[in-house]
Scaffold this active site. Structure first.
Site, PDB file in Angstrom:
ATOM      1  N   ARG A   1       0.819  -1.223   0.000  1.00  0.00           N
ATOM      2  CA  ARG A   1       0.000   0.000   0.000  1.00  0.00           C
ATOM      3  C   ARG A   1       0.855   1.277   0.000  1.00  0.00           C
ATOM      4  NH1 ARG A   1      -2.051  -3.691  -1.411  1.00  0.00           N
ATOM      5  NH2 ARG A   1      -3.913  -4.735  -0.670  1.00  0.00           N
TER       6      ARG A   1
ATOM      7  N   SER B   1     -11.541  -1.717   2.113  1.00  0.00           N
ATOM      8  CA  SER B   1     -10.770  -2.098   3.290  1.00  0.00           C
ATOM      9  C   SER B   1     -10.290  -0.841   4.017  1.00  0.00           C
ATOM     10  CB  SER B   1      -9.575  -2.958   2.859  1.00  0.00           C
ATOM     11  OG  SER B   1      -8.834  -3.374   3.968  1.00  0.00           O
TER      12      SER B   1
ATOM     13  N   GLU C   1      -5.845   2.294   5.811  1.00  0.00           N
ATOM     14  CA  GLU C   1      -5.516   2.099   4.393  1.00  0.00           C
ATOM     15  C   GLU C   1      -6.285   3.109   3.558  1.00  0.00           C
ATOM     16  OE1 GLU C   1      -6.687  -1.262   1.130  1.00  0.00           O
ATOM     17  OE2 GLU C   1      -5.537  -1.954   2.860  1.00  0.00           O
TER      18      GLU C   1
END
Length: 297
Positions: free
Chosen positions: A170, A220, A290
């Site tokens: 990420r 998410s 995230e």
């Protein structure tokens, strides 16, 4: 605003545009100035103008892994949704920033090219996917990314090769340097179309069985903490189903927060903070978001 419209009469520019129309959570305040360029050239014009005139600029992709605060965003929002071209060159696919990741994976399937199956259910844009090195089910964008065309924050056009596109979980060079993605080149492999389709069907079924696709959400919410799974920690904290305002920790997957009815961005922010605090107190684990959070309260 008037100066911008006079300078760029050929570009779509809106004032006080509700950003809730462009986020998957259906939340977020207004953009002062909302711009939708139709080409790389128009995008470069706007970015250069904002830099030269010290106007704050924010780029918006598909709004799928994003929370925009209720106070909205000052300055200029550049929405790249009109840059959607996808084309094939030998065993490579070149997709523009506004193209959907799902559409790009489907295009690859149609061309009998394998490598993007993992992305067949990720509801982001190419630009956003490169920015955060999006991934799912064991695959990441960086696995197949060969090159990218970007704009620097001051409007300079750059071609980045694979070796310059450092990525991790990420994370990407693109995010670190605040580059604006214009297009991406993916190196794929020829494969039987039926084999690609079977893999995509398998991943789609897994996604539908585990994720709360029936509600608006930002995907998410938390990164995977080392040695743990965020959803499991949240579930074991007794937070599954917890509600603040119109936002709820999903009953289907505790790693998701869904909008069960008229949630605000503030509801999301408060629930995220509550989850982080509870998990910290119970397990001494920090949950890092995230989802990207931008805008003003």
């Amino acid at each position: 605003m008037n100066n911008l419209q006079k300078q760029f009469p050929h570009i779509s520019i809106k004032l006080n545009e509700p950003l809730s129309k462009y986020t998957y959570t259906k939340t977020g305040g207004n953009a002062d100035i909302f711009v939708m360029p139709k080409s790389i050239e128009e995008t470069q014009e706007i970015v250069s103008y904002c830099y030269q005139n010290t106007i704050p600029l924010t780029v918006l992709g598909n709004g799928s892994n994003l929370i925009i605060k209720d106070g909205g965003i000052r300055g200029v929002i550049v929405h790249l949704d009109l840059l959607q071209t996808i084309e094939r060159k030998n065993t490579q696919i070149i997709a523009m920033s506004g193209a959907k990741l799902i559409d790009t994976a489907k295009f690859a399937l149609g061309e009998s090219l394998s490598g993007l199956e993992f992305a067949c259910g990720i509801p982001g844009s190419i630009g956003g996917a490169l920015h955060m090195n999006a991934g799912a089910y064991g695959g990441e964008i960086s696995d197949v990314l060969e090159a990218a065309t970007v704009l620097t924050p001051y409007g300079e056009l750059k071609k980045l090769k694979r070796s310059e596109l450092k990525a991790a979980y990420r994370f990407s060079t693109i995010a670190e340097k605040n580059y604006i993605v214009l297009d991406a080149t993916f190196s794929l492999e020829l494969e039987d179309k039926n084999i690609i389709q079977a893999k995509m069907d398998e991943l789609t079924a897994a996604r539908e069985s585990k994720q709360p696709l029936e509600y608006p959400s930002c995907g998410s919410v938390f990164k995977r903490p080392p040695g743990h799974f965020a959803g499991k920690l949240i579930q074991d904290s007794g937070l599954q189903g917890h509600i603040i305002g119109g936002a709820q920790v999903s009953l289907k997957h505790a790693g998701f927060i869904v909008n069960i009815g008229n949630a605000t961005a503030t509801d999301y922010m408060n629930l995220i903070a509550h989850v982080q605090q509870t998990v910290r107190e119970k397990f001494d684990v920090e949950l890092e978001t995230e989802v990207k959070i931008i805008g003003e309260d």
